[in-house]
Design a protein around this motif. Structure first.
Motif, short mmCIF file in Angstrom:
data_model
loop_
_atom_site.label_atom_id
_atom_site.label_comp_id
_atom_site.label_asym_id
_atom_site.label_seq_id
_atom_site.Cartn_x
_atom_site.Cartn_y
_atom_site.Cartn_z
N ALA A 175 0.54 -1.59 0.46
CA ALA A 175 -0.36 -0.23 -0.07
C ALA A 175 0.59 0.84 0.18
O ALA A 175 0.41 1.87 -1.15
CB ALA A 175 -0.90 0.00 2.10
N LEU A 176 2.03 1.75 0.67
CA LEU A 176 2.86 2.16 0.78
C LEU A 176 3.85 2.62 -1.16
O LEU A 176 3.67 3.32 -0.83
CB LEU A 176 4.47 1.92 1.60
CG LEU A 176 4.19 2.29 3.17
CD1 LEU A 176 4.35 1.58 4.42
CD2 LEU A 176 3.05 3.67 3.40
N PHE A 177 3.97 1.40 -1.09
CA PHE A 177 4.28 1.11 -2.80
C PHE A 177 3.92 1.88 -3.70
O PHE A 177 3.67 2.51 -4.81
CB PHE A 177 4.86 0.10 -3.08
CG PHE A 177 6.01 -0.20 -3.17
CD1 PHE A 177 6.97 0.26 -2.20
CD2 PHE A 177 6.58 -1.72 -2.69
CE1 PHE A 177 8.44 0.01 -1.16
CE2 PHE A 177 7.80 -1.79 -2.57
CZ PHE A 177 8.63 -1.16 -1.49
N ALA A 178 1.86 1.31 -3.47
CA ALA A 178 0.90 1.70 -4.57
C ALA A 178 0.80 3.88 -4.08
O ALA A 178 0.51 3.84 -5.23
CB ALA A 178 -0.28 1.69 -4.21
N TYR A 179 0.95 4.01 -3.31
CA TYR A 179 0.76 5.66 -3.09
C TYR A 179 1.88 6.62 -2.73
O TYR A 179 1.35 7.87 -2.72
CB TYR A 179 -0.58 5.94 -1.26
CG TYR A 179 -1.49 5.02 -2.11
CD1 TYR A 179 -2.56 5.96 -2.98
CD2 TYR A 179 -2.29 3.70 -1.31
CE1 TYR A 179 -4.28 5.24 -2.93
CE2 TYR A 179 -3.01 3.25 -1.77
CZ TYR A 179 -4.24 3.66 -2.47
OH TYR A 179 -5.63 3.09 -2.79
#
Length: 408
Positions: free
Chosen positions: A294-298
């Motif tokens: 999720a951190l990579f996505a946003y």
């Protein structure tokens, strides 16, 4: 253990994981830029790790444990590996590259067990001594990443465009040659099994431990282990390409933060494990996979670059709290009779079957979210494995019962 053997074993571990870290981290970026590989083709290349993991038990069980000293087989495998790595360096398209990387991984994966075998053979108390030797492997991996980013600068935008990443294979080949020759100086580690003694294929692959699946909790853990390897494969296959693509400077060097994190959380794991038990520990590991993606996505490489760094740093929790705690649980659940078989079965299920499925899924998703202009929708590419990790987390929460705390 005498100081001479300690230095030799530490050097062996350093070189072993230096070789792997020298080319595997940047492999996804190399395939995309140097060989114009699709997501499916990249998946096929990364899947060679899984095929190597599946075939490795046969090399160890049928050859290393029966006929030859482990250190001699280790030397031969790395000498042949140096030649294959050199051929990977020379390859100019996927057709030429794939056979060499497949052959290399079939030979390399057994060496991971061989270096452990050589080490354990010299130890009177492996539980206390092994970690101080194995940590040099992680240091070797970190050293390779730092060299690529901060000394040779092969992973810069210009370096990638100029095709400099292929030099990682030459570096790996040189170090593989050094380790191959050095292996013949290692302490003697004779075969464990008499050459005339019969060995069952089911024992080699750990299939005897399938009886443990009758226990509902172990069966849920086993299935969860396979499923969590699907999001894990996304990291191996896409992380370096993603970080390079979004413009994060020195991505290979920054990814070594994950290995530093791995060492730190490995030290914390026994405390966490004994205090909170297996279920909570492994759930934290599963949750970390979902949060990381999720951190990579946003995140991004500018004002939100800290999200990418945190995502990398979560590697220690992701790996140690799931895989290492899983090995501890498996050891306790199996008992003396199936202890070795159970570890073999879990390795086959995760690095073999689970990762094989994971790389195929990662390749399919990557191709699906690649635009006609060649760009990637990285947000969706990371949201999907994040969602898978959260689903596995939920299933494990609902169906696994921690009947008793397993002593770490």
């Amino acid at each position: 253990m005498n100081l001479n053997n300690r230095i030799k074993l530490s050097t062996m571990m350093f070189l072993e994981f230096f070789i792997w870290g020298a080319w595997f981290v940047t492999l996804g970026t190399f395939l995309g830029h140097n060989l114009s590989a699709t997501g499916g083709q990249s998946a096929a290349v990364f899947s060679t790790q899984s095929w190597g993991a599946i075939i490795a038990p046969f090399i160890i069980g049928l050859i290393a444990d029966r006929y030859f000293n482990a250190e001699k087989i280790l030397g031969i495998l790395h000498l042949v590996g140096a030649v294959l790595m050199y051929q990977m360096y020379n390859a100019t398209d996927m057709t030429a590259f794939y056979p060499y990387v497949l052959a290399y991984m079939i030979l390399f994966m057994p060496t991971l067990a061989l270096v452990n075998s050589v080490s354990f053979n010299q130890m009177k108390d492996p539980e206390k001594e092994f970690s101080t030797i194995r940590v040099w492997g992680t240091i070797g991996w970190i050293a390779a990443g730092l060299l690529i980013s901060y000394v040779f600068h092969w992973d810069t935008d210009q370096g990638v465009k100029d095709g400099l990443l292929k030099n990682t294979f030459m570096m790996g080949a040189v170090v593989s040659l050094i380790l191959g020759l050095f292996s013949f100086t290692l302490p003697k580690t004779p075969p464990k099994v008499a050459s005339g003694e019969k060995v069952k294929i089911s024992e080699i692959l750990g299939l005897d431990a399938l009886k443990l699946l009758k226990d509902k909790n172990f069966a849920i853990f086993f299935i969860s282990s396979i499923l969590i390897c699907i999001p894990l494969a996304f990291y191996y296959q896409n992380a370096h390409s993603f970080l390079s693509n979004v413009g994060l400077e020195n991505p290979t060097g920054k990814m070594t933060i994950g290995q530093v994190s791995e060492v730190l959380f490995l030290l914390l794991l026994p405390v966490f494990f004994s205090k909170f038990g297996f279920k909570k520990t492994i759930l934290v590991g599963m949750l970390a996979w979902g949060v990381r993606y999720a951190l990579f996505a946003y995140g991004n490489a500018s004002d939100l670059s800290f999200m990418l760094i945190i995502g990398i740093a979560l590697h220690g929790i992701c790996y140690d709290f799931f895989f290492v705690s899983g090995q501890i649980y498996t050891n306790a659940a199996a008992g003396e009779k199936y202890k070795s078989s159970a570890q073999g079965l879990i390795t086959l299920a995760t690095y073999g079957v689970g990762m094989l499925i994971g790389f195929e899924v990662a390749g399919l998703i990557t191709d699906t979210y690649k635009t006609s202009e060649g760009a990637f929708d990285w947000k969706m590419i990371w949201i999907i494995p994040s969602g898978i990790a959260f689903v596995v987390f939920l299933l494990f929460t609902l169906f696994f019962t921690d009947k008793k705390k397993v002593e770490a």
